[in-house]
Design a protein around this motif. Structure first.
Motif, PDB file in Angstrom:
ATOM      1  N   VAL A 105      15.833  35.530  44.364  1.00 43.32           N
ATOM      2  CA  VAL A 105      15.728  34.944  45.696  1.00 43.32           C
ATOM      3  C   VAL A 105      14.676  35.724  46.475  1.00 43.32           C
ATOM      4  O   VAL A 105      14.733  36.945  46.527  1.00 43.32           O
ATOM      5  CB  VAL A 105      17.073  35.023  46.473  1.00 43.32           C
ATOM      6  N   GLU A 106      13.724  35.030  47.051  1.00 36.68           N
ATOM      7  CA  GLU A 106      12.748  35.634  47.962  1.00 36.68           C
ATOM      8  C   GLU A 106      12.800  34.831  49.254  1.00 36.68           C
ATOM      9  O   GLU A 106      12.693  33.609  49.241  1.00 36.68           O
ATOM     10  CB  GLU A 106      11.344  35.588  47.377  1.00 36.68           C
ATOM     11  N   PHE A 107      12.952  35.544  50.365  1.00 32.59           N
ATOM     12  CA  PHE A 107      13.018  34.873  51.657  1.00 32.59           C
ATOM     13  C   PHE A 107      12.238  35.713  52.651  1.00 32.59           C
ATOM     14  O   PHE A 107      12.627  36.828  52.983  1.00 32.59           O
ATOM     15  CB  PHE A 107      14.478  34.707  52.092  1.00 32.59           C
ATOM     16  N   THR A 108      11.104  35.199  53.090  1.00 32.59           N
ATOM     17  CA  THR A 108      10.282  35.867  54.092  1.00 32.59           C
ATOM     18  C   THR A 108      10.200  34.945  55.304  1.00 32.59           C
ATOM     19  O   THR A 108      10.734  33.832  55.282  1.00 32.59           O
ATOM     20  CB  THR A 108       8.857  36.157  53.566  1.00 32.59           C
ATOM     21  N   SER A 109       9.502  35.366  56.330  1.00 34.09           N
ATOM     22  CA  SER A 109       9.392  34.540  57.538  1.00 34.09           C
ATOM     23  C   SER A 109       8.483  33.322  57.340  1.00 34.09           C
ATOM     24  O   SER A 109       8.367  32.495  58.235  1.00 34.09           O
ATOM     25  CB  SER A 109       8.888  35.382  58.706  1.00 34.09           C
ATOM     26  N   GLU A 110       7.864  33.202  56.163  1.00 35.56           N
ATOM     27  CA  GLU A 110       6.976  32.064  55.904  1.00 35.56           C
ATOM     28  C   GLU A 110       7.290  31.301  54.629  1.00 35.56           C
ATOM     29  O   GLU A 110       6.752  30.225  54.411  1.00 35.56           O
ATOM     30  CB  GLU A 110       5.525  32.548  55.826  1.00 35.56           C
ATOM     31  N   ARG A 111       8.152  31.873  53.764  1.00 38.60           N
ATOM     32  CA  ARG A 111       8.364  31.250  52.457  1.00 38.60           C
ATOM     33  C   ARG A 111       9.746  31.578  51.903  1.00 38.60           C
ATOM     34  O   ARG A 111      10.243  32.683  52.045  1.00 38.60           O
ATOM     35  CB  ARG A 111       7.300  31.757  51.491  1.00 38.60           C
ATOM     36  N   PHE A 112      10.331  30.593  51.239  1.00 40.37           N
ATOM     37  CA  PHE A 112      11.590  30.744  50.516  1.00 40.37           C
ATOM     38  C   PHE A 112      11.336  30.310  49.085  1.00 40.37           C
ATOM     39  O   PHE A 112      10.740  29.260  48.847  1.00 40.37           O
ATOM     40  CB  PHE A 112      12.662  29.857  51.152  1.00 40.37           C
TER      41      PHE A 112
END
Length: 152
Positions: A105-112
């Motif tokens: 799981v990767e969750f940043t302020s611009e992409r999931f």
């Protein structure tokens, strides 16, 4: 000669005849794009919610639309009963619907982006823009769903 996609260089030799290797390279590039098996879209709306032992994050191309073809992705997990770490995935693309254990799981302020436990059609990537305060709450919920925060 291999020319990356989008390169400004030409793969046409000085004689002006395109080589078979260029056609093969382009075919391989197109095949790789098809074989990637990643569902991708841009969400104009992201929301997260918690209701008792149920946690979810929703990504929508269009908020509250009745268009069945409008891209969306919902990831949720319940902690009321043992779920063996499985998350419920719901989306407009039937190939990605089901209950799966998340591998990444990767969750940043611009992409999931996520990868889940099956051999194909197992990658989802969603881009979006959201306010930092909204991201902080959604990030907390996503960490709970992904198992980075233990509720016990």
């Amino acid at each position: 000669m291999v020319i990356p996609a989008g390169s400004a260089q030409s793969a046409v030799p000085a004689g002006g005849v395109a080589s078979a290797s260029r056609r093969q390279t382009r075919s391989r590039t197109l095949a790789l794009a098809r074989d990637a098996r990643t569902m991708q879209f841009h969400a104009n709306h992201v929301s997260s919610s918690v209701s008792g032992d149920y946690y979810q994050v929703m990504f929508e191309a269009e908020e509250d639309t009745n268009d069945a073809d409008s891209p969306y992705f919902l990831i949720q997990r319940q902690f009321e009963t043992s779920d063996d770490g499985r998350c419920d995935l719901e989306t407009h693309d039937e190939k990605y619907i089901g209950h799966f254990v998340l591998r990444r799981v990767e969750f940043t302020s611009e992409r999931f982006s996520i990868e889940f436990d099956r051999p194909s059609d197992n990658l989802v990537s969603v881009t979006f823009c959201m306010a930092i305060s909204d991201f902080e709450e959604a990030s907390r919920v996503m960490k709970i769903i992904g198992g980075a925060i233990d509720l016990q």
